[in-house]
Design a protein around this motif. Structure first.
Motif, short mmCIF file in Angstrom:
data_model
loop_
_atom_site.label_atom_id
_atom_site.label_comp_id
_atom_site.label_asym_id
_atom_site.label_seq_id
_atom_site.Cartn_x
_atom_site.Cartn_y
_atom_site.Cartn_z
N ARG A 63 -30.97 1.98 -14.70
CA ARG A 63 -31.58 0.75 -14.17
C ARG A 63 -31.79 0.87 -12.67
N ARG A 102 -26.68 3.63 -18.69
CA ARG A 102 -27.71 2.57 -18.64
C ARG A 102 -27.75 1.91 -17.26
N GLU A 103 -26.58 1.71 -16.68
CA GLU A 103 -26.51 1.09 -15.36
C GLU A 103 -27.16 1.99 -14.30
#
Length: 284
Positions: free
Chosen positions: A240, A236-237
């Motif tokens: 992003r 997810r990081e």
């Protein structure tokens, strides 16, 4: 589907030389070396306890229907012959039986299992694997009412449902959602999955990362034992950062590097040169 094998139809046990046996293509692409060596040690000490199933090819040759792992272990152990049971099966029946036998043993990795199920459906429906994949996607879209229904309820769709019921592994919808994406994995993820280094859930999570260096770094962490929960957070990081807009100064800098001042009209070139001189002065 492969017909149920009635042992009353199978010839009695007998010994055959390894040279008379031919392995045939099967779902399992990889044999775990350590596990195979352990089996070879057992075979060396106790012999092959479960006969291989073979079908006659003629001229004293037999194709292995089930038991290639025992065959490989016997060769590794130095045996010259193994116990077999001879069964009369057509080539198609033999292939289907081998697929079902491997799937039911639960010793295929998820990628091999996916290919095995698709091969089984391909044989059963008499259609190429690519068409089977398209059929499954169409069934999924119709079940979700994304497209008009013209496949669900058909003879082929019923056969697909029967195959999955017979295998008892998962429903066809779960297969489409969780397993078909494995066909499009990047090569490094596919290799790690085939090696058993990562679970298929981790492979699908890593597949979301398009930046190759980032994906490679995360793969190494997953190999080292990173939990799925931690991996999802890392992914997810990275995503992003991938979606974040690029800083304007990097975009301008790259465009300036590509700029050919000589190709500009004189008045535009003069204006660009003046602005670059001003920018250089501002930056010291």
């Amino acid at each position: 589907m492969a017909r149920a094998l009635d042992l009353s139809e199978v010839g009695g046990g007998r010994l055959l030389p390894l040279e008379a046996l031919s392995p045939r293509p099967q779902p399992r692409r990889r044999f775990e070396e350590a596990s195979l060596k352990a089996l070879a040690e057992s075979v060396r000490a106790h012999g092959v306890l479960e006969p291989l199933l073979v079908r006659p090819l003629g001229d004293g040759k037999y194709a292995i229907v089930a038991g290639e792992r025992r065959y490989r272990a016997a060769r590794m152990a130095g045996l010259s012959e193994v116990p077999v049971r001879v069964v009369e099966l057509s080539e198609k029946e033999a292939k289907l039986f081998a697929l079902v036998e491997n799937l039911q043993r639960e010793d295929l990795n998820p990628y091999e299992e996916t290919l095995g199920v698709l091969d089984l459906l391909s044989e059963d429906l008499g259609r190429p694997v690519e068409e089977v994949v398209a059929l499954l996607h169409r069934m999924r879209d119709e079940a979700r009412r994304k497209v008009p229904q013209n496949v669900l309820g058909s003879l082929e769709a019923r056969r697909v449902e029967e195959v999955f019921r017979a295998l008892g592994r998962m429903g066809w919808e779960s297969f489409v959602q969780a397993r078909l994406p494995l066909l499009n994995l990047p090569e490094n993820l596919k290799a790690a999955l085939e090696e058993g280094a990562i679970p298929y859930t981790a492979a699908l999570e890593l597949k979301k990362v398009k930046d190759e260096p980032s994906r490679k770094a995360l793969l190494e962490e997953a190999r080292a034992g990173l939990s799925l929960r931690e991996l999802k957070a890392r992914v997810r990081e990275v995503l992003r950062k991938e979606k974040a807009p690029r800083p304007w100064h990097r975009e301008v800098g790259e465009r300036l590097l590509r700029l050919d001042l000589e190709a500009l009209l004189p008045e535009k070139r003069a204006r660009v040169e003046a602005l670059l001189a001003e920018l250089k002065e501002l930056l010291g």
